[in-house]
Design an enzyme around this catalytic site. Structure first.
Site, PDB file in Angstrom:
ATOM      1  N   CYS A  77       0.835  -1.210   0.000  1.00  0.00           N
ATOM      2  CA  CYS A  77       0.000   0.000   0.000  1.00  0.00           C
ATOM      3  C   CYS A  77       0.870   1.262   0.000  1.00  0.00           C
ATOM      4  O   CYS A  77       1.546   1.540  -0.972  1.00  0.00           O
ATOM      5  CB  CYS A  77      -1.006  -0.035   1.146  1.00  0.00           C
ATOM      6  SG  CYS A  77      -2.323   1.198   0.966  1.00  0.00           S
ATOM      7  N   HIS A 177      -3.996  -4.706  -0.023  1.00  0.00           N
ATOM      8  CA  HIS A 177      -3.516  -5.274   1.242  1.00  0.00           C
ATOM      9  C   HIS A 177      -3.648  -6.798   1.174  1.00  0.00           C
ATOM     10  O   HIS A 177      -4.719  -7.331   1.444  1.00  0.00           O
ATOM     11  CB  HIS A 177      -4.329  -4.733   2.420  1.00  0.00           C
ATOM     12  CG  HIS A 177      -4.004  -3.322   2.769  1.00  0.00           C
ATOM     13  ND1 HIS A 177      -2.959  -2.982   3.591  1.00  0.00           N
ATOM     14  CD2 HIS A 177      -4.573  -2.156   2.376  1.00  0.00           C
ATOM     15  CE1 HIS A 177      -2.901  -1.664   3.713  1.00  0.00           C
ATOM     16  NE2 HIS A 177      -3.866  -1.146   2.980  1.00  0.00           N
ATOM     17  N   GLU A 179      -2.587  -8.920   3.215  1.00  0.00           N
ATOM     18  CA  GLU A 179      -2.845  -9.439   4.565  1.00  0.00           C
ATOM     19  C   GLU A 179      -4.317  -9.326   4.954  1.00  0.00           C
ATOM     20  O   GLU A 179      -4.748  -9.923   5.952  1.00  0.00           O
ATOM     21  CB  GLU A 179      -1.951  -8.722   5.586  1.00  0.00           C
ATOM     22  CG  GLU A 179      -2.371  -7.317   5.982  1.00  0.00           C
ATOM     23  CD  GLU A 179      -2.044  -6.224   4.986  1.00  0.00           C
ATOM     24  OE1 GLU A 179      -2.262  -5.046   5.339  1.00  0.00           O
ATOM     25  OE2 GLU A 179      -1.587  -6.521   3.869  1.00  0.00           O
TER      26      GLU A 179
END
Length: 195
Positions: A77, A177, A179
């Site tokens: 990001c 993202h 994650e």
């Protein structure tokens, strides 16, 4: 395998740690230069504002260290944006790993900024993201974007086409993202770890 997560004023380090732990990896969250330089892989996360974050990185000397790293480095990001030459956010000079500037989305046709939520990425050239990920939905939160460049490996469309993932030498990056992107994001992290 030693995985170092760069410790600075980024906001998403804990979710990155959880994602790695799900893969059976216990990463080190650190701003120790020696540990970062010796790690097998380095993750450079990022949630925040470009100029404030760059100022903090400069105070730590990370703006010099990160571009000189030789092992695989993953920017996430804001991490990806700070790897570029310049960001319109706060008129910020960045680290210059990727030879492009970061631009602000200009709302059109009622589309809101920031670009927030799930959106489809498309792999445009063979690279680290392409293994098992040709087209998938990933989670985005950003008001600024990196245009499509020769370093782009995956794109996304919101208002216009932009870089969803990039790769150059030992540097890798995602605007989304991974994650927070469920199974397909976990695969992206796994691909990076297995480089």
């Amino acid at each position: 395998m030693e995985i170092a997560i760069i410790k600075y004023n980024a906001g998403n380090t804990q979710s990155v740690i959880y994602a790695l732990e799900r893969l059976g990896i216990n990463p080190l969250l650190t701003n120790d230069f020696e540990i970062i330089q010796k790690a097998d892989k380095v993750i450079f996360p990022g949630v925040g504002e470009a100029s404030t974050t760059m100022k903090h990185l400069k105070e730590l000397g990370m703006d010099v260290l990160i571009p000189r790293l030789k092992q695989p480095v993953l920017g996430i990001c804001l991490g990806m944006q700070l790897m570029c030459e310049y960001s319109e956010e706060g008129n910020t000079t960045c680290m210059g790993i990727f030879n492009t500037d970061v631009k602000k989305f200009q709302p059109q046709n009622g589309e809101k900024v920031p670009h927030m939520g799930w959106n489809n990425i498309t792999t445009i050239r063979e690279s680290w993201t392409a293994d098992n990920i040709i087209s998938a939905d990933m989670y985005f939160v950003h008001s600024y974007y990196v245009p499509v460049t020769p370093d782009s490996v995956a794109t996304c469309n919101y208002i216009e086409n932009f870089s969803a993932a990039m790769a150059k030498d030992n540097f890798y990056a995602t605007q989304f993202h991974p994650e927070k992107s469920a199974k397909q994001g976990q695969q992206i992290i796994k691909n990076f770890i297995e480089l």
